[in-house]
Design an enzyme around this catalytic site. Structure first.
Site, PDB file in Angstrom:
ATOM      1  N   HIS A 151       0.877  -1.174   0.000  1.00  0.00           N
ATOM      2  CA  HIS A 151       0.000   0.000   0.000  1.00  0.00           C
ATOM      3  C   HIS A 151       0.918   1.229   0.000  1.00  0.00           C
ATOM      4  CE1 HIS A 151      -2.861   2.893   1.802  1.00  0.00           C
ATOM      5  NE2 HIS A 151      -3.819   2.057   1.499  1.00  0.00           N
ATOM      6  N   ASP A 228       2.600  -4.458   8.013  1.00  0.00           N
ATOM      7  CA  ASP A 228       1.383  -3.675   7.819  1.00  0.00           C
ATOM      8  C   ASP A 228       0.215  -4.670   7.902  1.00  0.00           C
ATOM      9  OD1 ASP A 228      -0.894  -2.640   6.670  1.00  0.00           O
ATOM     10  OD2 ASP A 228       0.101  -1.789   4.909  1.00  0.00           O
ATOM     11  N   GLN A 231      -5.061  -5.173   6.730  1.00  0.00           N
ATOM     12  CA  GLN A 231      -6.046  -6.089   6.135  1.00  0.00           C
ATOM     13  C   GLN A 231      -6.025  -7.472   6.781  1.00  0.00           C
ATOM     14  OE1 GLN A 231      -8.333  -5.339   4.029  1.00  0.00           O
ATOM     15  NE2 GLN A 231      -7.614  -3.318   3.430  1.00  0.00           N
ATOM     16  N   LYS A 254     -10.717  -0.590   9.734  1.00  0.00           N
ATOM     17  CA  LYS A 254     -10.745  -1.769   8.856  1.00  0.00           C
ATOM     18  C   LYS A 254     -11.258  -2.993   9.609  1.00  0.00           C
ATOM     19  CE  LYS A 254      -8.446   0.132   5.273  1.00  0.00           C
ATOM     20  NZ  LYS A 254      -7.092   0.020   4.761  1.00  0.00           N
ATOM     21  N   CYS A 392      -4.666   2.550  -3.824  1.00  0.00           N
ATOM     22  CA  CYS A 392      -3.472   3.011  -3.106  1.00  0.00           C
ATOM     23  C   CYS A 392      -2.307   2.052  -3.298  1.00  0.00           C
ATOM     24  CB  CYS A 392      -3.734   3.203  -1.611  1.00  0.00           C
ATOM     25  SG  CYS A 392      -4.963   4.430  -1.259  1.00  0.00           S
TER      26      CYS A 392
HETATM   27  C1  LIG Z   1      -6.066   0.731   4.532  1.00  0.00           C
HETATM   28  C2  LIG Z   1      -4.672   0.237   4.449  1.00  0.00           C
HETATM   29  C3  LIG Z   1      -3.607   1.014   4.893  1.00  0.00           C
HETATM   30  C4  LIG Z   1      -3.764   2.415   5.391  1.00  0.00           C
HETATM   31  O1  LIG Z   1      -4.587   2.475   6.492  1.00  0.00           O
HETATM   32  P1  LIG Z   1      -5.139   3.902   6.997  1.00  0.00           P
HETATM   33  O2  LIG Z   1      -6.230   3.511   7.911  1.00  0.00           O
HETATM   34  O3  LIG Z   1      -5.618   4.625   5.785  1.00  0.00           O
HETATM   35  O4  LIG Z   1      -4.014   4.582   7.665  1.00  0.00           O
HETATM   36  C5  LIG Z   1      -2.347   0.469   4.833  1.00  0.00           C
HETATM   37  N1  LIG Z   1      -2.143  -0.763   4.364  1.00  0.00           N
HETATM   38  C6  LIG Z   1      -3.143  -1.547   3.926  1.00  0.00           C
HETATM   39  C7  LIG Z   1      -2.850  -2.923   3.447  1.00  0.00           C
HETATM   40  C8  LIG Z   1      -4.448  -1.069   3.959  1.00  0.00           C
HETATM   41  O5  LIG Z   1      -5.429  -1.837   3.508  1.00  0.00           O
END
Ligand SMILES: *Cc1c(COP(=O)(O)O)cnc(C)c1O
Length: 434
Positions: A151, A228, A231, A254, A392
């Site tokens: 992302h 990260d 998800q 999320k 993104c």
């Molecule tokens: C949504 C997302 C982000 C960013 O999260 P924010 O809530 O916008 O800070 C980063 N990595 C992944 C894989 C995402 O799906």
């Protein structure tokens, strides 16, 4: 959590063990997952005259009633600033907010509350690490490794760090299915590597990466790893102690909580040694114009009044998820994804982007000769919400040689009937534009 059985009896106070006795087999467990849909009031809406089909969960998830209620109760009964007042409300708000920190600690299986830093979300968590840990450990000639499916929020902070320090950003390539090439990863790991930052589950492709193995490989060379996890947490149990990651970033929104709050998990030894990211109130023990003594962990990284109401809502979302059987959720979602994949991919002219063996509930697709934006517009006219664009993750689109995809992403409250609606919608898109 509010739990209702199929016959509608309230199971609000049942523990998971009680529920397991009531419904020992998987069919009933899957039914119970389905039964949770009515906890989400927004899903009852009609859009453009049709029953809403919300398939944009990778962008943000919907919120169960208990999350909405918890935030309303906070503002109606507890609203007050935390960590400073001695008065009743301030103490009550502080207790409620700090209780959420412990919930997150257990949710992620972190060793200590000191390792749980509240931030605005995954993006801020990664920026915190890149700025604080990064600037202290990455120098000219060093390298930071990310993957080809990150992302933007796990690309740009490292890019900025590299530009400022003269370090190099190295990218692990992915194959045509959207899987990381492990040999290439091992080849990139050298004595120049100072940091590895990887997505656990890709929001654009759905790929579930073998992060535990990848963390192990980095640690063999003494390299720390940030994951990260934005998800991952909505779809699977995450155990940061078992993964042994150095940092883990998540966003409340999320995982069925409100926007504007998230968590950075960091190993205490790293957080302890890291300088503050932002300065201000709450992150200090004492301030004079000559010198400031920073607060203890985790407050050292929490400058200013935080999103208290959001934190309370996040806590309710964690309670909600904790009361679900995540094994059953994963099984249910796998079933949905398989059903959707089969039915969408068999439509002539449709190609699925992201066909990894290990996948979570994301279905990205393109249709010959039709722009993703037009797919989204026609689906919207049918009341179906999907995301269209680059998600993104522009480098992922470049890798597959496409400008954009349409992406349907599922949560446990979605149903096969909604996937049928999506399939009809895609047929309509082709009828109108094909
Ligand atoms: C949504 C997302 C982000 C960013 O999260 P924010 O809530 O916008 O800070 C980063 N990595 C992944 C894989 C995402 O799906």
């Amino acid at each position: 959590m509010q739990g209702y059985s199929k016959d509608g009896t309230d199971r609000t106070n049942m523990t998971k063990a009680d529920i397991d006795v009531v419904a020992p087999d998987i069919i009933e467990k899957l039914d119970r997952v389905k039964g949770c849909r009515h906890h989400f009031p927004l899903l009852r809406q009609r859009v453009n005259g049709k029953a809403l089909v919300y398939l944009d969960n990778a962008a943000t998830s919907q919120k169960p009633q208990i999350v909405i209620d918890s935030m309303m109760r906070y503002y109606q009964e507890e609203n007050s600033n935390i960590h400073r007042g001695v008065h009743y409300l301030s103490e009550r708000a502080t207790q409620a907010y700090e209780a959420v920190r412990s919930k997150v600690q257990h949710f992620l299986n972190a060793a200590s509350r000191r390792e749980i830093v509240f931030v605005r979300g995954t993006t801020e968590a990664i920026n915190l690490v890149a700025n604080s840990y990064g600037r202290n450990h990455v120098e000219k000639g060093d390298e930071v490794i990310i993957s080809g499916m990150e992302h933007h929020s796990n690309i740009v902070p490292w890019q900025i760090l590299c530009q400022e320090t003269g370090a190099k950003l190295r990218v692990i390539p992915i194959n045509d299915d959207g899987e990381i090439l492990m040999d290439e990863y091992e080849r990139l790991l050298t004595e120049r590597t100072k940091m590895v930052a990887l997505v656990h589950v890709s929001n654009a492709l759905g790929t579930i990466n073998s992060v535990k193995q990848m963390i192990g490989l980095a640690h063999e060379r003494g390299v720390p790893v940030l994951i990260d996890g934005a998800q991952a947490v909505p779809h699977m149990r995450v155990d940061v102690s078992d993964l042994d990651c150095d940092f883990y970033a998540i966003s409340s929104h999320k995982v069925f909580g409100p926007t504007g709050v998230g968590v950075l998990y960091g190993k205490e030894k790293h957080l302890e040694a890291m300088p503050p990211y932002q300065g201000g109130g709450d992150m200090i023990k004492s301030v004079t114009f000559e010198k400031t003594i920073y607060n203890d962990l985790p407050y050292k990284f929490e400058a200013g009044t935080p999103n208290i109401g959001g934190g309370i809502g996040f806590g309710a979302a964690i309670d909600y998820v904790n009361n679900m059987d995540m094994g059953a959720v994963a099984a249910y979602e796998r079933d949905l994804l398989e059903y959707a994949t089969e039915n969408i991919s068999s439509i002539k002219g449709v190609q699925i982007i992201g066909t990894a063996k290990e996948k979570a509930s994301v279905l990205s697709f393109v249709i010959d000769g039709i722009h993703a934006h037009d797919i989204g517009t026609i689906l919207d006219s049918e009341g179906i919400a999907v995301r269209t664009g680059h998600h993104c993750a522009q480098p992922v689109m470049q890798r597959f040689g496409i400008p954009a995809t349409a992406r349907a992403s599922f949560a446990f409250y979605n149903t096969k009937e909604e996937i049928d609606a999506l399939v009809s919608g895609v047929h309509k898109v082709i009828e109108v534009l094909g």
